[in-house]
Design a protein around this motif. Sequence first.
Motif, PDB file in Angstrom:
ATOM      1  N   LYS A  36       4.618 -51.612 155.684  1.00  0.00           N
ATOM      2  CA  LYS A  36       3.960 -50.572 156.475  1.00  0.00           C
ATOM      3  C   LYS A  36       2.485 -50.453 156.088  1.00  0.00           C
ATOM      4  CE  LYS A  36       4.174 -45.587 157.418  1.00  0.00           C
ATOM      5  NZ  LYS A  36       4.900 -44.322 157.081  1.00  0.00           N
ATOM      6  N   THR A  37       2.209 -50.505 154.780  1.00  0.00           N
ATOM      7  CA  THR A  37       0.823 -50.422 154.305  1.00  0.00           C
ATOM      8  C   THR A  37       0.016 -51.624 154.773  1.00  0.00           C
ATOM      9  OG1 THR A  37       1.615 -49.258 152.327  1.00  0.00           O
ATOM     10  CG2 THR A  37      -0.624 -50.157 152.262  1.00  0.00           C
ATOM     11  N   ASN A  52      -5.663 -50.984 151.137  1.00  0.00           N
ATOM     12  CA  ASN A  52      -5.988 -49.885 150.240  1.00  0.00           C
ATOM     13  C   ASN A  52      -7.469 -49.865 149.841  1.00  0.00           C
ATOM     14  OD1 ASN A  52      -5.934 -49.243 146.884  1.00  0.00           O
ATOM     15  ND2 ASN A  52      -5.162 -47.663 148.263  1.00  0.00           N
ATOM     16  N   ASN A  84       7.343 -47.546 148.762  1.00  0.00           N
ATOM     17  CA  ASN A  84       8.678 -47.761 149.333  1.00  0.00           C
ATOM     18  C   ASN A  84       8.642 -48.639 150.582  1.00  0.00           C
ATOM     19  OD1 ASN A  84      10.066 -46.044 147.456  1.00  0.00           O
ATOM     20  ND2 ASN A  84       9.176 -44.278 148.547  1.00  0.00           N
ATOM     21  N   ASP A  85       7.440 -48.887 151.089  1.00  0.00           N
ATOM     22  CA  ASP A  85       7.320 -49.689 152.311  1.00  0.00           C
ATOM     23  C   ASP A  85       5.967 -50.395 152.308  1.00  0.00           C
ATOM     24  OD1 ASP A  85       7.466 -50.811 154.802  1.00  0.00           O
ATOM     25  OD2 ASP A  85       8.094 -48.981 155.838  1.00  0.00           O
ATOM     26  N   GLU A 132      -3.417 -45.334 151.950  1.00  0.00           N
ATOM     27  CA  GLU A 132      -2.589 -44.998 150.796  1.00  0.00           C
ATOM     28  C   GLU A 132      -1.396 -45.944 150.729  1.00  0.00           C
ATOM     29  OE1 GLU A 132      -0.210 -41.147 148.874  1.00  0.00           O
ATOM     30  OE2 GLU A 132      -1.527 -40.896 150.626  1.00  0.00           O
ATOM     31  N   ILE A 133      -1.141 -46.473 149.530  1.00  0.00           N
ATOM     32  CA  ILE A 133      -0.050 -47.435 149.373  1.00  0.00           C
ATOM     33  C   ILE A 133       1.291 -46.714 149.378  1.00  0.00           C
ATOM     34  CG2 ILE A 133       0.981 -49.181 147.858  1.00  0.00           C
ATOM     35  CD1 ILE A 133      -1.832 -49.754 146.778  1.00  0.00           C
ATOM     36  N   ASP A 134       2.162 -47.157 150.259  1.00  0.00           N
ATOM     37  CA  ASP A 134       3.526 -46.657 150.313  1.00  0.00           C
ATOM     38  C   ASP A 134       4.399 -47.609 149.498  1.00  0.00           C
ATOM     39  OD1 ASP A 134       6.110 -45.865 150.896  1.00  0.00           O
ATOM     40  OD2 ASP A 134       5.719 -45.503 153.029  1.00  0.00           O
ATOM     41  N   LYS A 181      -0.772 -51.429 158.403  1.00  0.00           N
ATOM     42  CA  LYS A 181      -1.769 -50.395 158.663  1.00  0.00           C
ATOM     43  C   LYS A 181      -3.174 -50.953 158.437  1.00  0.00           C
ATOM     44  CE  LYS A 181      -2.881 -46.154 159.764  1.00  0.00           C
ATOM     45  NZ  LYS A 181      -2.644 -45.645 161.136  1.00  0.00           N
TER      46      LYS A 181
END
Length: 387
Positions: free
Chosen positions: A323-324, A309, A319-320, A315-317, A327
């Motif tokens: 994934k962040t 981030n 819910n996942d 962008e911080i997900d 990325k």
Amino acid sequence: MQNFEFQNATKLIFGKDTEEAVGKEAVVYGKKLLLHYGGGSIKESGLYDRVVKSLHEQGIEIIELGGVKPNPRVSLVREGVKLCKENEINFILAVGGGSVIDSAKAIAAGVKYDGDVWDFFTGESVVTDCLPLGVVLTIPAAGSETSGGTVITNEEGWYKRATGHNSMRPQFAILNPELTYTLPSYQTACGITDMMAHILERYFTNEKNVDLTDRLCEAALKTIINHAHTVLEEPTNYNARAEIMLAGTVAHNDSLSTGRIGDWGSHDIEHEISGIYDIAHGAGLAIVFPAWMKYVYKHDINRFVQFANRVWDVEIDLNDLEKTALKGIEKTEQFFSSIGMPVTLQEANIGEEHFAEMSKKGTERGPLGNFVKLYEDDVHHILKLAK
């Protein structure tokens, strides 16, 4: 935050034409100097003549030792130690990049020691004092111009090992961004990767409540990222070169280490690769670091999310988080590739034939790293992820 002591006495002399002051800085330490450098590039550029002129104007006698190679060799260090002792040298001046500076530091330590200088790198002895040295920096990368450490390769067994002491910090470092204009793009990119890796080694820590140094690390990383393509596309852009050069120094002068415990596992793994294959240190780090990240990110996923981030604007997900985090690792790998770095061993024409040897040699004195302790099997797994 950890208790800490911070001391960095290196005088930085930064800006255009600053190499002309080298004689006045060096003469403070005596009139007999070892001039240490690499190949012929400093002579072709005219830097050698300017440095020698400045030294001679102060009445300094010069003994020369050139021939430093990337991944500097202990054989040349031993030659330098012998030269210094025979000629009663007062001071060592390194003109070049990290390899030249590291070689000069090892010589400076060896002069003050009765045994073989390699003892410092095997742990058989420890550095307690060094001959004073100074630097005219030509390659922003290693940060050795203000650090207290050195890395040397032993041709017998191709061991690449580090040692350090506060007395190894140069007395002064002259940084003129103009001296980097003629660097080949690949060497510039290797330097960028190297300085980023120095910051990343410090950034990935288990220490909590280090927000100030987190933010300083992130700012330094973003500065390098923001100017990297400019220096590659516009080699004579002074402002971009200046930002990169200063960032390389800040990355490794230990100010970003205060209050935290860094990792350094990726550096140790890379030392095994470049020790055998003699690839550029920055290129090796571009290969190892993403692989290391993929192997350890679950240990502290929140730190990897923060990295993604704050450094890469992912962008911080909520819910996942995984994934962040992934990325951010992907963005790191893509950036290294975008500046011309290899990001796999295959791209560097390195196969699997030495994986077992590198894993064993790297951990023969104990596990690597601090963020996650890496044993022989872990190193082997990271090398496989990097292939």
